[in-house]
Design a protein around this motif. Structure first.
Motif, mmCIF file in Angstrom:
data_model
loop_
_atom_site.group_PDB
_atom_site.id
_atom_site.type_symbol
_atom_site.label_atom_id
_atom_site.label_comp_id
_atom_site.label_asym_id
_atom_site.label_seq_id
_atom_site.Cartn_x
_atom_site.Cartn_y
_atom_site.Cartn_z
ATOM 1 N N ARG A 109 84.777 23.367 -1.491
ATOM 2 C CA ARG A 109 83.662 23.350 -2.140
ATOM 3 C C ARG A 109 83.191 24.662 -2.979
ATOM 4 O O ARG A 109 83.037 25.561 -2.426
ATOM 5 C CB ARG A 109 82.324 23.117 -1.100
ATOM 6 N N TRP A 110 83.252 24.454 -4.359
ATOM 7 C CA TRP A 110 83.189 25.719 -5.280
ATOM 8 C C TRP A 110 81.965 25.409 -6.025
ATOM 9 O O TRP A 110 81.905 24.341 -6.685
ATOM 10 C CB TRP A 110 84.639 25.891 -5.938
ATOM 11 N N THR A 111 81.430 26.801 -6.471
ATOM 12 C CA THR A 111 80.479 26.488 -7.722
ATOM 13 C C THR A 111 81.315 27.106 -8.929
ATOM 14 O O THR A 111 82.008 27.995 -9.028
ATOM 15 C CB THR A 111 79.269 27.418 -7.471
ATOM 16 N N SER A 133 86.464 30.342 -1.092
ATOM 17 C CA SER A 133 86.192 30.244 -2.516
ATOM 18 C C SER A 133 87.367 30.409 -3.386
ATOM 19 O O SER A 133 88.395 30.784 -2.989
ATOM 20 C CB SER A 133 85.232 31.454 -2.789
ATOM 21 N N GLU A 144 82.835 19.272 -5.007
ATOM 22 C CA GLU A 144 83.830 19.552 -3.880
ATOM 23 C C GLU A 144 84.951 18.395 -4.235
ATOM 24 O O GLU A 144 84.659 17.517 -4.872
ATOM 25 C CB GLU A 144 82.957 18.516 -2.721
ATOM 26 N N ASP A 190 76.409 25.516 -14.536
ATOM 27 C CA ASP A 190 76.908 25.613 -13.119
ATOM 28 C C ASP A 190 76.784 24.380 -12.397
ATOM 29 O O ASP A 190 75.707 23.912 -12.319
ATOM 30 C CB ASP A 190 76.403 26.889 -12.705
ATOM 31 N N THR A 208 78.043 22.620 -8.431
ATOM 32 C CA THR A 208 79.005 22.905 -7.174
ATOM 33 C C THR A 208 79.556 21.523 -7.140
ATOM 34 O O THR A 208 78.925 20.481 -6.972
ATOM 35 C CB THR A 208 77.828 23.282 -5.823
#
Lengths: 424, 154
Positions: B66-68, B36, B126, B122, B124
């Motif tokens: 892959r981050w939110t 993360s 990639e 928000d 998510t």
């Protein structure tokens, strides 16, 4: 620092919420620049000229907190630096135009320790031993094309004292020079920023005028607005596009390489590297934390969001105000301080630490108040603390005005304090 | 001799700059697929203490993550001008960086569609960590390329 503040809070220290934290706008604000005083930006001001609404006035101050009695080597600008005012006129936070000052020192007589060898009544006085001159250039920052506006222009001398200058200000004002429609002044002035610097004694502010009585080195520029507007055209009244404002910051740069030779002085080589910058007051001072302060001075406004955006979205100041002074500041909203982001990017411009000012036709000096430009009289400390706290009330440091009145005519800043004022 | 020495120093300084700007071509280490942004922040803080900036850059640059993140409309107004908040607001902002997103074709429109007019939402994402500037001299900056929207919620 945080631990100290927490300790204070635990110990039950309470201070009046009407006198809150502040610091000098950008005086000695980062570790590296504090070691290089002559290129330390302190403040930038920008306002529509009070005498000609077709002109823009920009003030860039350097070399902080100068004692008037600072001889025998009185303060000046560095001969080994570039001092620049940068202007973005199309809202992308990339400067389009720069005004660049470079300085050169001279002395008439090296066989004395005296700055002046007798009373001085003009800039051409043979008694004025130590002098400095400058070149002012306009740089197209897109093409790097450089135009010399004026050269060999005198810097106003230091206000040594009443024995040296029977009447200082008329001599200093001889340094005001106009060429190609541009008016410039370089020299010492009264420090125009007013604040209670006791903030650094564990936030112990309470209305002390700690910047009274000190001087600063000022660059003052008055230019036709059409010289800095996008495509040379001043937007019509009421225009709200990106070109209706210009964004301004000042910087100082040093040569990349400096050679110190044992017994033989030094030489400078290489291109210039930015070592200090400033747009808004107090950003590097209280928004940027210690770990990034030097890094901030090395970077450009166009990268401010990418580099420092999280600090702006969730600033530390209101938390400290609550923790130490029980100021009841509003918590940061879940989406972040988009109100501050909006102030840093008005009229659709890219958010950045630039002092932006509306240049539309019809704008006057009365419209130029922070954050739309910055007037010399603006109490930006109170304004920014109030914005940061965001609880509907007004907060401030208890210092609301400069020690000297500003002047109605160029260079607008007050005469510097004398190193030896007349005694009663 | 003296001039040569000066030239050498200037050249070395210029080369040093270039080295920092050049992406390091290293084989991708395993183990970052689920890393993360908090992991990256932790390693940055560690590098700040230990001076392990080159190792950090080699380890992360070129990785797909892959981050939110939070998209604030004011800071991400077009495909060519988009930074997002890597960490939730009200977490102490210990680091200032906000990743710059370079979108895969059509993906900014996807983002704009799912976030609509909301000031913040928000998402998510990639993307590939194409450029990671980490050093003792310059602030951390993170550029994610070929960004695709995985999920979004307000």
């Amino acid at each position: 620092m945080t631990k100290l503040i927490q300790s204070l809070a635990i110990a039950g220290l309470t201070l009046g919420a009407g006198a809150l934290t502040a610091s000098a706008s950008s005086h000695r604000e980062a570790p590296a620049i504090a070691e290089d005083q002559y290129v330390d930006n302190t403040d930038v001001y920008a306002f529509i000229s009070p005498n000609n609404p077709g002109n823009l006035v920009i003030v860039a101050d350097y070399v902080p907190l100068l004692l008037p009695a600072s001889g025998p080597n009185f303060y000046k600008f560095s001969d080994n630096a570039r001092y620049e005012i940068h202007i973005d006129n199309d809202g992308d936070a990339v400067p389009d135009i720069a005004y660049r000052w470079t300085f050169r020192s001279q002395r008439k007589n090296g066989a004395t320790f005296l700055y002046n060898t007798g009373p001085v009544d003009s800039l051409t006085s043979p008694n004025l031993n130590v002098t400095q001159t400058y070149r002012l250039e306009k740089v197209n920052e897109r093409t790097r094309q450089t135009t010399t506006i004026m050269d060999n222009v005198p810097v106003a001398p230091w206000n040594v004292g009443s024995r040296s200058f029977a009447s200082y200000e008329p001599v200093a004002l001889q340094a005001v020079t106009t060429a190609r429609g541009v008016t410039s002044f370089a020299g010492p002035r009264d420090e125009p920023f007013f604040v209670d610097l006791h903030v650094f004694d564990l936030l112990g502010v309470g209305g002390a005028h700690t910047t009274d009585g000190v001087n600063v080195m000022s660059l003052v520029l008055e230019v036709p607005i059409t010289d800095v507007a996008s495509r040379g055209t001043r937007p019509v009244a009421g225009a709200s596009g990106k070109t209706s404002v210009v964004g301004i910051y000042a910087s100082a740069s040093r040569p990349r390489v400096r050679f110190l030779r044992s017994g033989r002085g030094h030489d400078n080589f290489g291109d210039f590297v930015q070592v200090s910058r400033l747009g808004w007051p107090l950003v590097n001072e209280v928004i940027i934390p210690l770990q990034d302060k030097d890094k901030y001075n090395r970077t450009s406004p166009r990268d401010d969001v990418a580099n420092f955006g999280a600090y702006i979205l969730d600033p530390e100041v209101p938390k400290l105000l609550n923790l130490v002074l029980h100021a009841n500041c509003a918590p940061t909203p879940a989406m972040g301080r988009l109100d501050i982001v909006g102030l840093l990017g008005p009229n659709g411009t890219k958010a950045a630490d630039l002092l932006r000012i509306n240049i539309n036709q019809g704008q006057t000096n009365n419209d130029s108040h922070f954050p739309n430009g910055r007037a010399l009289t603006d109490d930006v400390t109170d304004t920014l603390l109030t914005v940061a706290c965001n609880n509907g009330g007004k907060v401030g440091d208890g210092v609301d005005a400069n020690d000297k009145p500003f002047t109605a005519s160029f260079p607008y800043l007050a005469s510097p304090h004398s190193g030896n004022p007349p005694r009663p | 001799m003296h001039k040569c020495l000066v030239l050498l120093v200037i050249t070395a300084a210029a080369c040093g700059q270039g080295d920092r700007a050049q992406p390091q071509q290293q084989p991708s280490p395993a183990g970052l697929a689920h890393a993360s942004q908090a992991d990256l922040a932790r390693e940055i803080a560690e590098a700040d203490r230990l001076g392990t900036w080159p190792e950090l850059q080699r380890r992360w640059q070129g990785q797909t993550v892959r981050w939110t993140v939070t998209r604030q409309r004011l800071l991400c107004r077009s495909a060519g001008d988009c930074n997002v908040a890597a960490f939730p607001i009200q977490r102490p902002a210990r680091q200032g960086w906000m990743p710059e997103l370079q979108f895969a074709p059509g993906q900014y429109d996807v983002l704009a569609g799912v976030c609509g007019d909301r000031e913040a939402c928000d998402v998510t994402i990639e993307g590939t960590l194409r450029q990671l500037e980490v050093s003792a001299e310059l602030p951390t900056s993170v550029q994610l390329a070929n960004v695709k929207i995985v999920t979004a919620r307000s």
